[in-house]
Design a protein around this motif. Structure first.
Motif, PDB file in Angstrom:
ATOM      1  N   GLN A   1      37.197  41.167  23.243  1.00  0.00           N
ATOM      2  CA  GLN A   1      38.102  40.938  22.128  1.00  0.00           C
ATOM      3  C   GLN A   1      39.522  40.970  22.664  1.00  0.00           C
ATOM      4  OE1 GLN A   1      37.388  43.687  18.927  1.00  0.00           O
ATOM      5  NE2 GLN A   1      35.295  43.008  18.576  1.00  0.00           N
ATOM      6  N   VAL A   2      40.411  40.266  21.997  1.00  0.00           N
ATOM      7  CA  VAL A   2      41.818  40.283  22.407  1.00  0.00           C
ATOM      8  C   VAL A   2      42.327  41.719  22.368  1.00  0.00           C
ATOM      9  CG1 VAL A   2      44.151  39.526  21.811  1.00  0.00           C
ATOM     10  CG2 VAL A   2      42.236  37.926  21.647  1.00  0.00           C
ATOM     11  N   GLY A   3      42.962  42.151  23.467  1.00  0.00           N
ATOM     12  CA  GLY A   3      43.458  43.517  23.569  1.00  0.00           C
ATOM     13  C   GLY A   3      42.581  44.417  24.416  1.00  0.00           C
ATOM     14  N   ASP A   4      41.328  44.008  24.680  1.00  0.00           N
ATOM     15  CA  ASP A   4      40.437  44.810  25.517  1.00  0.00           C
ATOM     16  C   ASP A   4      40.941  44.813  26.967  1.00  0.00           C
ATOM     17  OD1 ASP A   4      38.872  45.228  23.339  1.00  0.00           O
ATOM     18  OD2 ASP A   4      37.169  44.026  24.021  1.00  0.00           O
ATOM     19  N   PHE A   5      40.734  45.954  27.633  1.00  0.00           N
ATOM     20  CA  PHE A   5      41.039  46.036  29.071  1.00  0.00           C
ATOM     21  C   PHE A   5      39.726  45.837  29.816  1.00  0.00           C
ATOM     22  CE2 PHE A   5      42.019  47.748  33.190  1.00  0.00           C
ATOM     23  CZ  PHE A   5      43.356  47.407  33.377  1.00  0.00           C
ATOM     24  N   VAL A   6      39.678  44.810  30.677  1.00  0.00           N
ATOM     25  CA  VAL A   6      38.407  44.423  31.288  1.00  0.00           C
ATOM     26  C   VAL A   6      38.573  44.124  32.780  1.00  0.00           C
ATOM     27  CG1 VAL A   6      37.586  43.425  29.117  1.00  0.00           C
ATOM     28  CG2 VAL A   6      38.736  41.963  30.786  1.00  0.00           C
ATOM     29  N   THR A   7      37.434  44.109  33.466  1.00  0.00           N
ATOM     30  CA  THR A   7      37.338  43.575  34.814  1.00  0.00           C
ATOM     31  C   THR A   7      36.312  42.459  34.780  1.00  0.00           C
ATOM     32  OG1 THR A   7      37.874  45.677  35.884  1.00  0.00           O
ATOM     33  CG2 THR A   7      36.746  44.042  37.219  1.00  0.00           C
ATOM     34  N   ILE A   8      36.693  41.278  35.254  1.00  0.00           N
ATOM     35  CA  ILE A   8      35.814  40.113  35.244  1.00  0.00           C
ATOM     36  C   ILE A   8      35.438  39.748  36.674  1.00  0.00           C
ATOM     37  CG2 ILE A   8      35.665  37.638  34.717  1.00  0.00           C
ATOM     38  CD1 ILE A   8      37.322  38.137  32.247  1.00  0.00           C
ATOM     39  N   ASN A   9      34.155  39.583  36.913  1.00  0.00           N
ATOM     40  CA  ASN A   9      33.627  39.206  38.233  1.00  0.00           C
ATOM     41  C   ASN A   9      34.028  40.177  39.338  1.00  0.00           C
ATOM     42  OD1 ASN A   9      32.566  37.004  36.920  1.00  0.00           O
ATOM     43  ND2 ASN A   9      34.031  35.538  37.734  1.00  0.00           N
ATOM     44  N   GLU A  10      34.252  41.439  38.967  1.00  0.00           N
ATOM     45  CA  GLU A  10      34.639  42.474  39.932  1.00  0.00           C
ATOM     46  C   GLU A  10      35.929  42.122  40.670  1.00  0.00           C
ATOM     47  OE1 GLU A  10      33.082  45.246  40.077  1.00  0.00           O
ATOM     48  OE2 GLU A  10      31.287  44.723  38.927  1.00  0.00           O
ATOM     49  N   GLU A  11      36.700  41.188  40.138  1.00  0.00           N
ATOM     50  CA  GLU A  11      37.897  40.689  40.836  1.00  0.00           C
ATOM     51  C   GLU A  11      39.138  40.684  39.976  1.00  0.00           C
ATOM     52  OE1 GLU A  11      39.358  36.625  43.241  1.00  0.00           O
ATOM     53  OE2 GLU A  11      37.341  36.743  42.340  1.00  0.00           O
ATOM     54  N   PHE A  12      39.029  40.191  38.766  1.00  0.00           N
ATOM     55  CA  PHE A  12      40.185  40.048  37.883  1.00  0.00           C
ATOM     56  C   PHE A  12      40.203  41.201  36.881  1.00  0.00           C
ATOM     57  CE2 PHE A  12      38.668  35.755  38.993  1.00  0.00           C
ATOM     58  CZ  PHE A  12      39.750  35.338  39.773  1.00  0.00           C
ATOM     59  N   ARG A  13      41.318  41.929  36.838  1.00  0.00           N
ATOM     60  CA  ARG A  13      41.440  43.074  35.937  1.00  0.00           C
ATOM     61  C   ARG A  13      42.707  42.935  35.116  1.00  0.00           C
ATOM     62  NH1 ARG A  13      41.144  49.234  38.052  1.00  0.00           N
ATOM     63  NH2 ARG A  13      38.949  48.631  38.213  1.00  0.00           N
ATOM     64  N   GLY A  14      42.583  43.174  33.828  1.00  0.00           N
ATOM     65  CA  GLY A  14      43.751  43.096  32.972  1.00  0.00           C
ATOM     66  C   GLY A  14      43.367  43.184  31.508  1.00  0.00           C
ATOM     67  N   ARG A  15      44.362  42.992  30.645  1.00  0.00           N
ATOM     68  CA  ARG A  15      44.129  43.048  29.206  1.00  0.00           C
ATOM     69  C   ARG A  15      43.947  41.624  28.673  1.00  0.00           C
ATOM     70  NH1 ARG A  15      44.273  47.355  26.420  1.00  0.00           N
ATOM     71  NH2 ARG A  15      45.389  48.491  28.056  1.00  0.00           N
ATOM     72  N   VAL A  16      42.928  41.465  27.839  1.00  0.00           N
ATOM     73  CA  VAL A  16      42.597  40.131  27.317  1.00  0.00           C
ATOM     74  C   VAL A  16      43.691  39.649  26.380  1.00  0.00           C
ATOM     75  CG1 VAL A  16      40.923  38.781  26.008  1.00  0.00           C
ATOM     76  CG2 VAL A  16      40.126  40.614  27.509  1.00  0.00           C
TER      77      VAL A  16
END
Length: 207
Positions: free
Chosen positions: A39-54
């Motif tokens: 969801q917009v605002g979630d803090f995530v890591t994508i593909n073990e490479e990209f980290r940030g807030r959606v």
């Protein structure tokens, strides 16, 4: 005519590949939205490479804003794994290695002191049931590694916190370990290198 046919074939092949890629992006994007993985605002890591807030979730791509405030756009078809740090609760796990020379019972007692400080000072970080009862506060899990490691014994502390407090809780726990260890004169283990000098005929040789 043959050149035109060849060119048309190449264009058709490229268009087919591009359409497959677009369909894959849209297909993945649909399931990300439908299953509410992000969801917009979630803090995530994508593909073990990209980290940030959606920042944005579209059918073709998903955009994050990382720690350096850079905007990262990832095609949905390239998203293979997602770690979402914004879902209800998370377990903080902190490992610390301590010299083998330290008294294990004293180390465990000091870590209990650390847990007490976290549970009291940062109790608003702790995960609570709907009735407001604290669930799984910080505690000493115990010794988790002594084998095949010449540096020291590994001790582990865990606690369950509200997901949006995960990173502050992790940071404060590590800080409190350093502070309380220093106060109690307990030394965290670190790699060392020892040089032995052998004197032979006025020459120094390193072994």
């Amino acid at each position: 005519f043959g050149t035109l046919v060849t060119g048309a074939s190449i264009i058709g092949l490229v268009a087919g590949i591009a359409s497959q890629s677009i369909l894959k992006d849209i297909f993945n994007g649909f399931f990300i939205l439908f299953e509410k993985q992000l969801q917009v605002g979630d803090f995530v890591t994508i593909n073990e490479e990209f980290r940030g807030r959606v920042e944005e979730i579209g059918l073709k791509s998903t955009s994050l804003r990382d720690w350096d405030l850079r905007r990262i756009t990832i095609p949905n078809g390239n998203i293979n794994s997602i770690k979402n740090y914004s879902k209800d609760k998370m377990r903080v796990v902190v490992h610390v290695r301590v010299s083998y020379e330290e008294d294990p019972m004293r180390v465990l007692s000091t870590l209990e002191e650390v847990c007490g400080i976290i549970n009291e000072t940062y109790k608003d970080y702790l995960w609570k049931s709907p009735s407001g009862e604290v669930k799984n506060p910080f505690k000493v899990y115990g010794v988790t590694d002594i084998e095949d490691n010449p540096i020291g014994v590994r001790y582990t502390v865990t606690g369950v916190v509200e997901s949006y407090k995960y990173f502050p809780a992790l940071k404060e726990t590590k800080l409190q370990i350093l502070i309380v260890f220093k106060k109690n004169n307990i030394h965290i283990a670190y790699p060392t290198h020892i040089n032995i000098l052998h004197h032979d005929n006025n020459d120094q040789k390193e072994l």
